[in-house]
Write a protein that holds these residues in place. Structure first.
Motif, PDB file in Angstrom:
ATOM      1  N   ARG A 190       3.475   4.359   4.319  1.00  0.00           N
ATOM      2  CA  ARG A 190       3.734   2.922   4.278  1.00  0.00           C
ATOM      3  C   ARG A 190       2.653   2.153   3.538  1.00  0.00           C
ATOM      4  N   TRP A 191       1.376   2.599   3.666  1.00  0.00           N
ATOM      5  CA  TRP A 191       0.318   1.893   2.958  1.00  0.00           C
ATOM      6  C   TRP A 191       0.410   2.122   1.458  1.00  0.00           C
ATOM      7  N   THR A 192       0.785   3.318   1.069  1.00  0.00           N
ATOM      8  CA  THR A 192       0.948   3.603  -0.362  1.00  0.00           C
ATOM      9  C   THR A 192       2.106   2.806  -0.931  1.00  0.00           C
ATOM     10  N   VAL A 193       3.199   2.731  -0.204  1.00  0.00           N
ATOM     11  CA  VAL A 193       4.350   1.942  -0.655  1.00  0.00           C
ATOM     12  C   VAL A 193       3.975   0.472  -0.767  1.00  0.00           C
ATOM     13  N   ILE A 231       3.822  -1.962  -4.178  1.00  0.00           N
ATOM     14  CA  ILE A 231       4.519  -3.256  -4.273  1.00  0.00           C
ATOM     15  C   ILE A 231       3.541  -4.342  -4.707  1.00  0.00           C
ATOM     16  N   VAL A 232       2.335  -4.348  -4.115  1.00  0.00           N
ATOM     17  CA  VAL A 232       1.334  -5.355  -4.467  1.00  0.00           C
ATOM     18  C   VAL A 232       0.879  -5.173  -5.913  1.00  0.00           C
ATOM     19  N   ALA A 284       1.436  -7.933  -8.750  1.00  0.00           N
ATOM     20  CA  ALA A 284       0.354  -8.563  -9.510  1.00  0.00           C
ATOM     21  C   ALA A 284       0.680  -8.594 -10.992  1.00  0.00           C
ATOM     22  N   LEU A 285       1.222  -7.495 -11.502  1.00  0.00           N
ATOM     23  CA  LEU A 285       1.604  -7.454 -12.920  1.00  0.00           C
ATOM     24  C   LEU A 285       2.693  -8.478 -13.220  1.00  0.00           C
ATOM     25  N   TRP A 293      -5.876  -2.186  -4.760  1.00  0.00           N
ATOM     26  CA  TRP A 293      -4.618  -2.907  -4.611  1.00  0.00           C
ATOM     27  C   TRP A 293      -4.209  -3.736  -5.831  1.00  0.00           C
ATOM     28  N   ILE A 294      -5.149  -4.071  -6.710  1.00  0.00           N
ATOM     29  CA  ILE A 294      -4.836  -4.977  -7.812  1.00  0.00           C
ATOM     30  C   ILE A 294      -5.065  -4.359  -9.189  1.00  0.00           C
TER      31      ILE A 294
END
Length: 296
Positions: free
Chosen positions: A11-14, A18-19, A23-24, A113-114
């Motif tokens: 779930r954290w990888t998914v 998504i984040v 961002a893109l 994450w970004i």
């Protein structure tokens, strides 16, 4: 094939994917909405087009305008101060929101994450595993990026040019997609080749000066990986999954701490998703470091 490789994304990888994709899209949306197109390519119309900067959100990871207020990358701000040999209060005010967010969450959460380079290198990492290419785990000490960051600032002062901005692979990804900028393309290519044939995550772990800056900032973040020592079976799957550096997990796995305290942690959740016994979790809050065990 390792257990970590066989497991489906957790779930954290998914959530992270998504984040990263969001961002893109967020940075690309103003250009598309204004009709400018991406990669520096316009739509070919002769009509006057609105300026993306007039929209509520516009910019890149280096400099962004939100509702008319400018937000700056803190490391780019330091480079600018060093290069210009001057200081403007407006620059600090523009960088403070970013410092506050990553300071409270975790400095290297930006990396996990970004940062678009991290997203690319995760794909390269998967490609290398698919073809069975073996590379060194840590060819360069992870703290080297702290010294590289200091060297970048010193060179910026000596040359009067923001050095990292001139070869940044983050610019190659972010500004390249948005504006068609080519700065950092050769650096990005070299990083991909190094990832494939030299060392795993060597750029992100040990060489990126921006990562060094956020490592220093990340020593007080509130998003932390926690360990349940009773549930841990010492399988080391989490070490193999770690994107930052397996060494940062050692104090927790060895029973000397209850959280991953190192500033290098990206709070990416890769180790949490990989753990087969759910001994690891990602949660807010920073507990006090346990007292050293007495040796008999």
């Amino acid at each position: 094939m390792s257990e970590a490789t066989k497991r489906r994304p957790g779930r954290w990888t998914v959530a992270r994917r998504i984040v990263q994709a969001g961002a893109l899209v967020l940075f690309a949306a103003p250009l598309v909405m204004a009709g400018w197109g991406l990669l520096g390519i316009g739509f070919g119309t002769d009509d006057a087009l609105p300026t993306p900067a007039d929209l509520p959100f516009f910019g890149s990871l280096s400099s962004t305008t939100i509702l008319g207020a400018e937000v700056l990358d803190p490391f780019a701000m330091l480079e600018t101060i060093a290069a210009a040999k001057t200081f403007e209060v407006e620059w600090l005010l523009a960088a403070l929101p970013v410092l506050a967010v990553y300071g409270l969450v975790r400095g290297r959460a930006f990396c996990g994450w970004i940062c678009p380079v991290n997203l690319l290198l995760e794909g390269v990492d998967a490609l290398r595993r698919k073809f069975g290419i073996e590379v060194r785990e840590a060819p360069v000490p992870r703290h080297a990026k702290l010294w590289i960051a200091l060297c970048v600032l010193a060179l910026s002062a000596l040359t009067s040019v923001p050095v990292f901005e001139s070869f940044s692979p983050i610019s190659a990804m972010n500004k390249g997609i948005l504006f068609g900028a080519t700065a950092g393309v050769w650096t990005l290519l070299a990083i991909v080749l190094a990832e494939l044939f030299w060392g795993r995550r060597v750029w992100c772990r040990a060489l990126c000066p921006l990562g060094g800056f956020y490592e220093a900032l990340g020593r007080a973040g509130q998003a932390n990986v926690r360990i349940d020592h009773k549930a841990c079976v010492r399988c080391d799957v989490c070490r193999r999954a770690c994107l930052a550096d397996p060494a940062i997990l050692s104090p927790a796995l060895d029973g000397d701490d209850v959280i991953v305290r190192a500033g290098d942690c990206m709070a990416c959740g890769a180790c949490v998703d990989a753990c087969p016994t759910r001994a690891l979790s990602l949660a807010l809050g920073r507990t006090a470091k346990p007292k050293a065990k007495a040796h008999k």
